[in-house]
Scaffold this motif. Structure first.
Motif, PDB file in Angstrom:
ATOM      1  N   SER A   1       0.827  -1.238  -0.545  1.00 42.06           N
ATOM      2  CA  SER A   1       0.186  -0.402  -0.211  1.00 42.06           C
ATOM      3  C   SER A   1       0.678   1.383   0.306  1.00 42.06           C
ATOM      4  CB  SER A   1      -0.562   0.114   1.357  1.00 42.06           C
ATOM      5  OG  SER A   1      -2.116  -1.495   1.494  1.00 42.06           O
ATOM      6  N   GLU A   2       1.991   1.037   1.060  1.00 41.14           N
ATOM      7  CA  GLU A   2       3.027   2.271   0.951  1.00 41.14           C
ATOM      8  C   GLU A   2       3.363   2.924  -1.133  1.00 41.14           C
ATOM      9  OE1 GLU A   2       7.071   4.303   2.701  1.00 41.14           O
ATOM     10  OE2 GLU A   2       5.542   2.635   4.319  1.00 41.14           O
ATOM     11  N   GLY A   3       3.581   2.027  -1.511  1.00 40.86           N
ATOM     12  CA  GLY A   3       3.769   2.067  -2.692  1.00 40.86           C
ATOM     13  C   GLY A   3       2.855   2.573  -3.543  1.00 40.86           C
ATOM     14  N   GLY A   4       1.184   2.727  -3.417  1.00 44.30           N
ATOM     15  CA  GLY A   4       0.237   2.659  -4.059  1.00 44.30           C
ATOM     16  C   GLY A   4      -0.068   4.156  -3.563  1.00 44.30           C
ATOM     17  N   VAL A   5       0.477   4.475  -1.939  1.00 47.43           N
ATOM     18  CA  VAL A   5       0.286   5.447  -2.159  1.00 47.43           C
ATOM     19  C   VAL A   5       1.406   6.825  -2.109  1.00 47.43           C
ATOM     20  CG1 VAL A   5       0.996   7.585   0.221  1.00 47.43           C
ATOM     21  CG2 VAL A   5      -0.683   5.216   0.407  1.00 47.43           C
ATOM     22  N   ARG A   6       2.600   6.790  -2.729  1.00 43.25           N
ATOM     23  CA  ARG A   6       3.742   7.357  -3.004  1.00 43.25           C
ATOM     24  C   ARG A   6       3.248   7.635  -4.550  1.00 43.25           C
ATOM     25  NH1 ARG A   6       7.000   4.268  -0.320  1.00 43.25           N
ATOM     26  NH2 ARG A   6       8.103   2.841  -2.409  1.00 43.25           N
ATOM     27  N   LEU A   7       3.079   6.762  -5.628  1.00 43.33           N
ATOM     28  CA  LEU A   7       2.169   6.540  -6.767  1.00 43.33           C
ATOM     29  C   LEU A   7       1.035   7.456  -7.065  1.00 43.33           C
ATOM     30  CD1 LEU A   7       2.655   3.095  -7.841  1.00 43.33           C
ATOM     31  CD2 LEU A   7       4.179   5.191  -8.800  1.00 43.33           C
ATOM     32  N   ALA A   8       0.223   7.126  -5.813  1.00 39.02           N
ATOM     33  CA  ALA A   8      -0.790   8.521  -6.714  1.00 39.02           C
ATOM     34  C   ALA A   8      -0.748   9.281  -6.015  1.00 39.02           C
ATOM     35  CB  ALA A   8      -2.254   7.865  -5.319  1.00 39.02           C
ATOM     36  N   ALA A   9       0.226   9.743  -4.962  1.00 39.76           N
ATOM     37  CA  ALA A   9       0.431  11.266  -4.406  1.00 39.76           C
ATOM     38  C   ALA A   9       1.232  11.348  -6.215  1.00 39.76           C
ATOM     39  CB  ALA A   9       1.533  10.985  -3.190  1.00 39.76           C
ATOM     40  N   ARG A  10       2.114  11.167  -6.435  1.00 43.74           N
ATOM     41  CA  ARG A  10       2.940  11.681  -7.930  1.00 43.74           C
ATOM     42  C   ARG A  10       2.154  12.026  -8.793  1.00 43.74           C
ATOM     43  NH1 ARG A  10       7.695   7.225 -10.021  1.00 43.74           N
ATOM     44  NH2 ARG A  10       5.922   6.893 -11.752  1.00 43.74           N
ATOM     45  N   ALA A  11       1.380  10.748  -9.420  1.00 46.56           N
ATOM     46  CA  ALA A  11       0.327  11.019 -10.251  1.00 46.56           C
ATOM     47  C   ALA A  11      -0.156  12.485  -9.876  1.00 46.56           C
ATOM     48  CB  ALA A  11      -0.734  10.208 -10.322  1.00 46.56           C
ATOM     49  N   MET A  12      -0.702  13.317  -8.553  1.00 49.29           N
ATOM     50  CA  MET A  12      -1.638  14.191  -8.674  1.00 49.29           C
ATOM     51  C   MET A  12      -0.588  15.342  -8.892  1.00 49.29           C
ATOM     52  SD  MET A  12      -4.049  13.361  -5.194  1.00 49.29           S
ATOM     53  CE  MET A  12      -4.816  14.524  -5.483  1.00 49.29           C
ATOM     54  N   ARG A  13       0.245  15.425  -8.178  1.00 46.85           N
ATOM     55  CA  ARG A  13       1.618  16.173  -8.519  1.00 46.85           C
ATOM     56  C   ARG A  13       2.141  16.648  -9.730  1.00 46.85           C
ATOM     57  NH1 ARG A  13       3.622  13.640  -3.500  1.00 46.85           N
ATOM     58  NH2 ARG A  13       3.953  15.436  -2.019  1.00 46.85           N
ATOM     59  N   GLU A  14       2.235  15.516 -10.584  1.00 44.19           N
ATOM     60  CA  GLU A  14       2.587  15.604 -12.154  1.00 44.19           C
ATOM     61  C   GLU A  14       1.511  16.373 -12.560  1.00 44.19           C
ATOM     62  OE1 GLU A  14       5.003  12.016 -13.386  1.00 44.19           O
ATOM     63  OE2 GLU A  14       6.333  12.952 -11.704  1.00 44.19           O
ATOM     64  N   HIS A  15       0.596  16.307 -12.624  1.00 47.73           N
ATOM     65  CA  HIS A  15      -0.609  15.920 -12.881  1.00 47.73           C
ATOM     66  C   HIS A  15      -1.621  17.086 -12.619  1.00 47.73           C
ATOM     67  CE1 HIS A  15       1.154  13.088 -16.204  1.00 47.73           C
ATOM     68  NE2 HIS A  15       1.153  12.279 -15.628  1.00 47.73           N
ATOM     69  N   PRO A  16      -1.549  18.188 -11.802  1.00 48.65           N
ATOM     70  CA  PRO A  16      -1.981  19.140 -11.213  1.00 48.65           C
ATOM     71  C   PRO A  16      -3.999  19.031 -12.236  1.00 48.65           C
ATOM     72  CG  PRO A  16      -0.548  20.102 -12.173  1.00 48.65           C
ATOM     73  CD  PRO A  16      -0.219  19.000 -12.287  1.00 48.65           C
ATOM     74  N   GLY A  17      -3.486  19.311 -13.660  1.00 50.82           N
ATOM     75  CA  GLY A  17      -4.466  20.419 -14.372  1.00 50.82           C
ATOM     76  C   GLY A  17      -5.591  19.200 -14.906  1.00 50.82           C
ATOM     77  N   HIS A  18      -4.925  17.308 -14.479  1.00 51.16           N
ATOM     78  CA  HIS A  18      -5.886  16.799 -15.300  1.00 51.16           C
ATOM     79  C   HIS A  18      -6.775  16.121 -14.703  1.00 51.16           C
ATOM     80  CE1 HIS A  18      -7.315  12.309 -16.854  1.00 51.16           C
ATOM     81  NE2 HIS A  18      -6.044  13.019 -18.270  1.00 51.16           N
ATOM     82  N   PHE A  19      -8.531  16.193 -14.981  1.00 55.45           N
ATOM     83  CA  PHE A  19      -9.515  16.222 -13.852  1.00 55.45           C
ATOM     84  C   PHE A  19      -9.388  14.890 -13.261  1.00 55.45           C
ATOM     85  CE2 PHE A  19     -13.722  14.774 -13.637  1.00 55.45           C
ATOM     86  CZ  PHE A  19     -13.975  15.349 -11.797  1.00 55.45           C
ATOM     87  N   ASN A  20      -9.146  13.658 -14.038  1.00 54.80           N
ATOM     88  CA  ASN A  20      -9.901  12.177 -13.655  1.00 54.80           C
ATOM     89  C   ASN A  20      -8.207  11.744 -13.092  1.00 54.80           C
ATOM     90  OD1 ASN A  20     -12.037  12.003 -14.493  1.00 54.80           O
ATOM     91  ND2 ASN A  20     -11.102  11.683 -16.749  1.00 54.80           N
ATOM     92  N   VAL A  21      -7.181  12.612 -12.953  1.00 56.51           N
ATOM     93  CA  VAL A  21      -5.625  11.790 -12.128  1.00 56.51           C
ATOM     94  C   VAL A  21      -6.005  11.935 -10.967  1.00 56.51           C
ATOM     95  CG1 VAL A  21      -3.126  12.452 -11.678  1.00 56.51           C
ATOM     96  CG2 VAL A  21      -4.464  11.849 -13.796  1.00 56.51           C
ATOM     97  N   GLN A  22      -6.844  13.796 -10.033  1.00 54.57           N
ATOM     98  CA  GLN A  22      -7.419  14.335  -9.660  1.00 54.57           C
ATOM     99  C   GLN A  22      -8.191  13.548  -8.784  1.00 54.57           C
ATOM    100  OE1 GLN A  22      -4.999  17.004  -8.615  1.00 54.57           O
ATOM    101  NE2 GLN A  22      -3.741  16.360 -10.158  1.00 54.57           N
ATOM    102  N   LEU A  23      -9.020  13.215  -9.572  1.00 57.93           N
ATOM    103  CA  LEU A  23     -10.481  12.586  -9.186  1.00 57.93           C
ATOM    104  C   LEU A  23     -10.046  11.053  -8.483  1.00 57.93           C
ATOM    105  CD1 LEU A  23     -13.395  12.255  -8.861  1.00 57.93           C
ATOM    106  CD2 LEU A  23     -13.074  11.024 -11.155  1.00 57.93           C
ATOM    107  N   GLN A  24      -9.170  10.196  -9.409  1.00 56.50           N
ATOM    108  CA  GLN A  24      -8.781   9.097  -9.017  1.00 56.50           C
ATOM    109  C   GLN A  24      -8.042   8.991  -7.635  1.00 56.50           C
ATOM    110  OE1 GLN A  24     -11.012   7.063 -10.050  1.00 56.50           O
ATOM    111  NE2 GLN A  24     -11.627   7.984 -11.770  1.00 56.50           N
ATOM    112  N   GLY A  25      -6.536  10.178  -7.829  1.00 60.11           N
ATOM    113  CA  GLY A  25      -5.868   9.446  -7.205  1.00 60.11           C
ATOM    114  C   GLY A  25      -6.699  10.272  -4.961  1.00 60.11           C
ATOM    115  N   SER A  26      -7.796  11.285  -5.090  1.00 62.15           N
ATOM    116  CA  SER A  26      -8.526  11.560  -4.220  1.00 62.15           C
ATOM    117  C   SER A  26      -8.963  10.042  -4.018  1.00 62.15           C
ATOM    118  CB  SER A  26      -8.972  12.621  -4.011  1.00 62.15           C
ATOM    119  OG  SER A  26      -8.947  13.994  -4.258  1.00 62.15           O
TER     120      SER A  26
END
Length: 130
Positions: A1-26
């Motif tokens: 799970s910790e790896g998944g946490v890091r990957l979700a956070a990285r995706a949200m940081r790298e794609h702040p304007g991409h709505f679906n990344v923000q939705l799925q990360g949240s």
């Protein structure tokens, strides 16, 4: 799970304007926060700030509020000591963001329940001794 946490956070940081990344990360943070063993790593990785930024960037999105606000509420449960720092740093922003979501999505019981719970927790944090 910790790896998944890091990957979700990285995706949200790298794609702040991409709505679906923000939705799925949240949504990922919401699901992972249900397990108390994940909360520390989720808080430490900066999820509170990431979710608040996503909610502020997309205030019209009911789907994002349904994921983000319950995630924040879950992350606020049991926060103490160092875990309170993201909340104290973002307290006023969190409160304004949550109130805006409550007004905008007043007919959504999921958002209203989580927002009320989070506002109560934020109030307790604000008035608790350091």
């Amino acid at each position: 799970s910790e790896g998944g946490v890091r990957l979700a956070a990285r995706a949200m940081r790298e794609h702040p304007g991409h709505f679906n990344v923000q939705l799925q990360g949240s949504g990922a943070f919401r699901a992972l926060s249900k397990d108390v063993r994940n909360k520390d790593s989720i808080r430490t990785i900066g999820a509170v700030d990431l979710i608040l930024k996503a909610l502020r960037r997309h205030p019209e999105s009911e789907a994002l509020a349904e994921q983000g606000i319950p995630a924040l509420w879950l992350l606020s449960h049991g926060a103490q000591g160092e875990d309170l720092r993201p909340w104290s740093d973002e307290h006023a922003i969190a409160e304004r963001t949550v109130v805006l979501a409550m007004r905008r999505h007043g007919d959504n019981a999921t958002i209203q329940e989580a927002a009320c719970g989070l506002l109560g927790t934020l109030s307790l944090m604000e008035h608790s001794p350091e």
